[in-house]
Structure formats: C-alpha cells, structure tokens
Design an enzyme around this catalytic site. Structure first.
Site, PDB file in Angstrom:
ATOM      1  N   SER A 164     -77.925 119.714 -41.148  1.00 36.43           N
ATOM      2  CA  SER A 164     -79.000 119.646 -42.233  1.00 36.43           C
ATOM      3  C   SER A 164     -79.917 121.017 -41.694  1.00 36.43           C
ATOM      4  O   SER A 164     -79.924 121.448 -40.620  1.00 36.43           O
ATOM      5  CB  SER A 164     -79.666 118.681 -42.108  1.00 36.43           C
ATOM      6  OG  SER A 164     -80.815 118.440 -42.743  1.00 36.43           O
ATOM      7  N   TYR A 214     -85.816 112.221 -38.235  1.00 34.72           N
ATOM      8  CA  TYR A 214     -84.537 113.039 -38.557  1.00 34.72           C
ATOM      9  C   TYR A 214     -84.192 114.313 -37.987  1.00 34.72           C
ATOM     10  O   TYR A 214     -82.998 114.852 -37.879  1.00 34.72           O
ATOM     11  CB  TYR A 214     -84.469 112.991 -40.128  1.00 34.72           C
ATOM     12  CG  TYR A 214     -83.390 113.549 -40.888  1.00 34.72           C
ATOM     13  CD1 TYR A 214     -82.301 113.245 -40.825  1.00 34.72           C
ATOM     14  CD2 TYR A 214     -83.548 114.525 -41.750  1.00 34.72           C
ATOM     15  CE1 TYR A 214     -80.895 113.599 -41.439  1.00 34.72           C
ATOM     16  CE2 TYR A 214     -82.429 115.231 -42.587  1.00 34.72           C
ATOM     17  CZ  TYR A 214     -81.024 114.689 -42.237  1.00 34.72           C
ATOM     18  OH  TYR A 214     -79.970 115.020 -43.060  1.00 34.72           O
TER      19      TYR A 214
HETATM   20  C1  8X3 Z   1     -81.335 117.054 -45.885  1.00 37.63           C
HETATM   21  C2  8X3 Z   1     -82.472 118.252 -46.041  1.00 37.63           C
HETATM   22  O1  8X3 Z   1     -84.795 118.567 -46.539  1.00 37.63           O
HETATM   23  O2  8X3 Z   1     -84.059 116.193 -46.542  1.00 37.63           O
HETATM   24  O3  8X3 Z   1     -80.619 117.199 -44.949  1.00 37.63           O
HETATM   25  O4  8X3 Z   1     -84.405 117.328 -44.497  1.00 37.63           O
HETATM   26  S1  8X3 Z   1     -84.010 117.627 -45.666  1.00 37.63           S
END
Ligand code: 8X3
Length: 258
Positions: free
Chosen positions: A143, A156
C-alpha cells in the site's frame, strides 16, 4: 499496459499455477480473474469458501479455504496447490480502524500485523522451495501506507511498512536464486470492502473516503498491473510499482469535486 508472451512459458500454453491469497473480493478476486486470462491455473485462497468457490468455478480455477494467519491452513494450501506453482500473490490483509495513536486499538493492530505481515511471511516461506524449483515469482500487494505515516493510520502504516521490509529482505537474500520478488503499492482503490472493513461496517464513513473523487482506482486497475508484472520476461524483475488515481497526487493531496 499490454501483456507480452511470458518467457516462463515453455509451451506457450500454460503459465503454471498462481496462488492468490485474499481472493474472495476486491483486488484479490480481480487478480485471480486476470491471471486466469493470462493463462495461469489459479488457486483462489481465502477464508470465505462460498465466495472463492464461485470465483474459481467462473475462471476454471480451484478454491482452497485458507486463513493465512493459521500455520496449518497455510500448510494445507501448499499441499493442495501442488508442485506447479510459479506465482504467489500475497494479497490477504487490510486495514482495521483509523484511530489516533493515543486511542490505539492494539488488538486491531495485532490483527493487522498478523494478516498483512505474518500471513504474507508464512505464505512466502511455505512456497519458496517450490518457487525456486519452478523459477517462479512472488508479488506482494502492499500500500502507499507503507511510504509513511498519516493521521489515524499508524497501525495500518506500520503493518504495510513491515510487509515492505519482507519484500526488500527477501529480494536480497535470494538474489542467487531464480525467483523474482515484486511489490505493488496501491493508493486509493475503491473496492466494496476495504474501507467498509476498516470502519467496521459503517458504510457512510466508508463512502466519505472516496467522496468527490471523480475516478478512484478500481480493483481491476491493480489486477492489470499485477498481470503485467507476472508476464514480464524471466530476467525482468519489477521491484515496486506505486499506483494511484490521477486525482491523488500524494497521500494527503486528493482532488475532490464539490
Ligand atoms: C490503501 C491506501 O490511503 O488507505 O492501502 O492507506 S490508504
């Protein structure tokens, strides 16, 4: 991008077997379809059996129920995928929550680390001997969150940065082996589930992520890139591709129409 004849195809009729994790929806499902169209026999792996069975039936592939955070399930996946695996797509994972560090839901962070990092590591480790034998390829779907932190994204971003570390270390470690190691880092992709899962089923909040963005990426855009990487000649290693919609110049710079 247009695909060329894959050099790893001795007969020109089959690319071998591709394993796609997280194949039950979104980028995973689109990638499974794309790879089938590129001549791979596709093993669709995910937790939701009904979804992958339907997908596999539609593309002439196979469905293997697999939670990548379960070592025994990964072992079963390797056994069922067989000896012809030439390509592994580490796609399972995702985001959970968007709270600031001061309110961090550490259970959610653990879940994200387990799926995005440990799951990808376990699947890669398990398939590596086969990929070496078959001169194969492994592609990680990370990502743009791996590029740096953003407010509310720490859990994340940390998981995706850790997954990127696997890609980097692995490529160095096996430079003397005939296996290519690639990474695709998507930015804003509008899939049915990514933001919905992140916001625990809150559709309204999920929709705000894409509000006013004329054309966010869709799953097929990422599948297209993965299909292209997977069909380069055998001496060509695509290290990393970052893919964003035109309206997203950077993580925080998104053009939204009123
Ligand atoms: C998705 C991109 O902007 O939500 O993996 O981190 S974000």
């Amino acid at each position: 991008m247009t695909s060329q004849s894959p050099s790893q195809t001795p007969t020109g009729t089959s690319n071998g077997t591709a394993v796609v994790t997280g194949a039950s929806s979104g980028i995973g499902a689109a990638t499974a379809r794309r790879l089938a169209a590129e001549g791979f026999s596709v093993v669709c792996a995910a937790r939701r059996t009904d979804r992958i069975e339907e997908l596999a039936a539609g593309i002439g592939g196979r469905a293997v129920s697999c939670d990548v955070t379960d070592p025994q399930a990964v072992e079963r996946l390797v056994a069922e995928a067989g000896e012809d695996v030439t390509l592994v797509i580490n796609n399972a994972g995702g985001a959970l929550g968007m709270e600031p560090v001061v309110e961090a839901d550490l259970d959610a962070w653990q879940t994200m680390y387990a799926a995005n990092v440990l799951g990808a590591a376990a699947v890669t480790k398990a398939f590596l001997p086969t990929l070496i034998t078959n001169q194969g390829q492994v592609i990680f779907v990370t990502s743009t969150a791996a590029d740096g932190g953003y407010e509310g994204g720490a859990g994340y971003c940390a998981a995706k940065a850790a997954e990127r570390s696997i890609v980097q270390s692995l490529r160095l470690e096996i430079v003397d082996q005939p296996v290519r190691v690639s990474e695709v880092a998507p930015g804003m992709v509008h899939t049915e589930e990514f933001s919905l899962t992140r916001f625990h089923g809150d559709q309204e909040r999920a929709d705000t992520v894409y509000a006013g963005v004329a054309a966010p990426l869709v799953a097929d855009d990422i599948a297209d890139v993965i299909g292209w990487i997977a069909t380069r000649p055998e001496h060509v290693n695509i290290d990393r591709i970052t893919v964003r919609p035109r309206a997203q110049a950077a993580q925080h710079k998104v053009h939204r129409e009123a």
